[in-house]
Design a protein around this motif. Structure first.
Motif, PDB file in Angstrom:
ATOM      1  N   ALA A   1      -1.775   4.592  -6.842  1.00 30.59           N
ATOM      2  CA  ALA A   1      -3.115   4.631  -6.257  1.00 30.59           C
ATOM      3  C   ALA A   1      -3.615   6.061  -6.410  1.00 30.59           C
ATOM      4  O   ALA A   1      -3.230   6.937  -5.655  1.00 30.59           O
ATOM      5  CB  ALA A   1      -3.057   4.223  -4.791  1.00 30.59           C
TER       6      ALA A   1
ATOM      7  N   ARG B   1       0.831  -1.216   0.000  1.00 35.23           N
ATOM      8  CA  ARG B   1       0.000   0.000   0.000  1.00 35.23           C
ATOM      9  C   ARG B   1       0.860   1.259   0.000  1.00 35.23           C
ATOM     10  O   ARG B   1       0.571   2.214  -0.708  1.00 35.23           O
ATOM     11  CB  ARG B   1      -0.946  -0.004   1.195  1.00 35.23           C
TER      12      ARG B   1
ATOM     13  N   PRO C   1      -5.949   6.971  -2.847  1.00 43.15           N
ATOM     14  CA  PRO C   1      -5.830   5.958  -1.793  1.00 43.15           C
ATOM     15  C   PRO C   1      -6.867   6.168  -0.694  1.00 43.15           C
ATOM     16  O   PRO C   1      -7.273   7.295  -0.422  1.00 43.15           O
ATOM     17  CB  PRO C   1      -4.431   6.179  -1.225  1.00 43.15           C
TER      18      PRO C   1
ATOM     19  N   GLU D   1       2.355   1.763  -3.438  1.00 42.79           N
ATOM     20  CA  GLU D   1       1.372   2.308  -4.380  1.00 42.79           C
ATOM     21  C   GLU D   1       1.212   3.817  -4.202  1.00 42.79           C
ATOM     22  O   GLU D   1       1.103   4.554  -5.174  1.00 42.79           O
ATOM     23  CB  GLU D   1       0.011   1.626  -4.189  1.00 42.79           C
ATOM     24  N   ILE D   2       1.204   4.261  -2.944  1.00 41.58           N
ATOM     25  CA  ILE D   2       1.086   5.694  -2.676  1.00 41.58           C
ATOM     26  C   ILE D   2       2.327   6.427  -3.167  1.00 41.58           C
ATOM     27  O   ILE D   2       2.232   7.435  -3.871  1.00 41.58           O
ATOM     28  CB  ILE D   2       0.864   5.963  -1.165  1.00 41.58           C
TER      29      ILE D   2
END
Length: 179
Positions: A58, A49, A61, A52-53
């Motif tokens: 994302a 996660r 998010p 991805e940020i």
């Protein structure tokens, strides 16, 4: 009012990716350490996660995920909000208008147009089509901005912001009815 390009926006405030990457670098934390500090039991999931940020993969998010990492990295809530507005501005950049017709419930298809239309011309074509054919029509002006036109020709412009706490009300990105 349209907001322009990503580069200009990053002069005032960083993107979410830049904000979280720079904060993690300031703290000298690895992704694994950051995921653990954010309270992830499954550190691999937390790393994924965060990755991805930080890579900007994302687009929007989840706010709970942002809050966990912001707390772990001592990022102020207002900094996160500014970065979210930068993301919204980036996704609200004007695109070639696309006209979508709702032919039946849950059946939407693009209206075939002979050439690229200006924003004004697309709105006029869509309004005429909606009135003439008694259909709801949507004109997509950006990834987030839509103008909904009902069969009577009434228009409403929306900004579809995915973050619930922002509630679509942003001082930098106005949402207004289109005359």
């Amino acid at each position: 009012m349209w907001l322009f390009g990503r580069k200009k926006q990053t002069e005032d405030a960083p993107t979410l990716a830049e904000l979280f990457r720079e904060a993690r670098a300031r703290h000298g934390m690895s992704r694994k350490e950051c995921a653990h500090a954010a309270g992830y039991q499954n550190v691999t999931k937390g790393c994924r996660r965060l990755c991805e940020i930080e890579r900007g993969e994302a687009d929007f998010p989840d706010e709970r995920v942002l809050a966990r990492f912001a707390t772990a990295l001592d990022i102020d809530d207002e900094e996160v909000r500014r970065a979210q507005r930068v993301e919204i501005a980036r996704h609200d950049a004007p695109t070639d208008p696309e006209i979508l017709v709702q032919w039946a419930p849950k059946i939407v298809a693009p209206l075939e147009c002979s050439s690229k239309l200006s924003r004004r011309k697309a709105l006029k074509v869509a309004s005429n089509f909606a009135r003439k054919n008694h259909k709801d029509v949507v004109v997509c002006l950006s990834e987030l901005r839509r103008v909904y036109i009902d069969p009577n020709g009434a228009r409403t412009e929306t900004l579809e912001v995915p973050w619930s706490s922002l509630e679509g009300e942003l001082p930098d990105v106005p949402v207004r009815a289109v005359a």
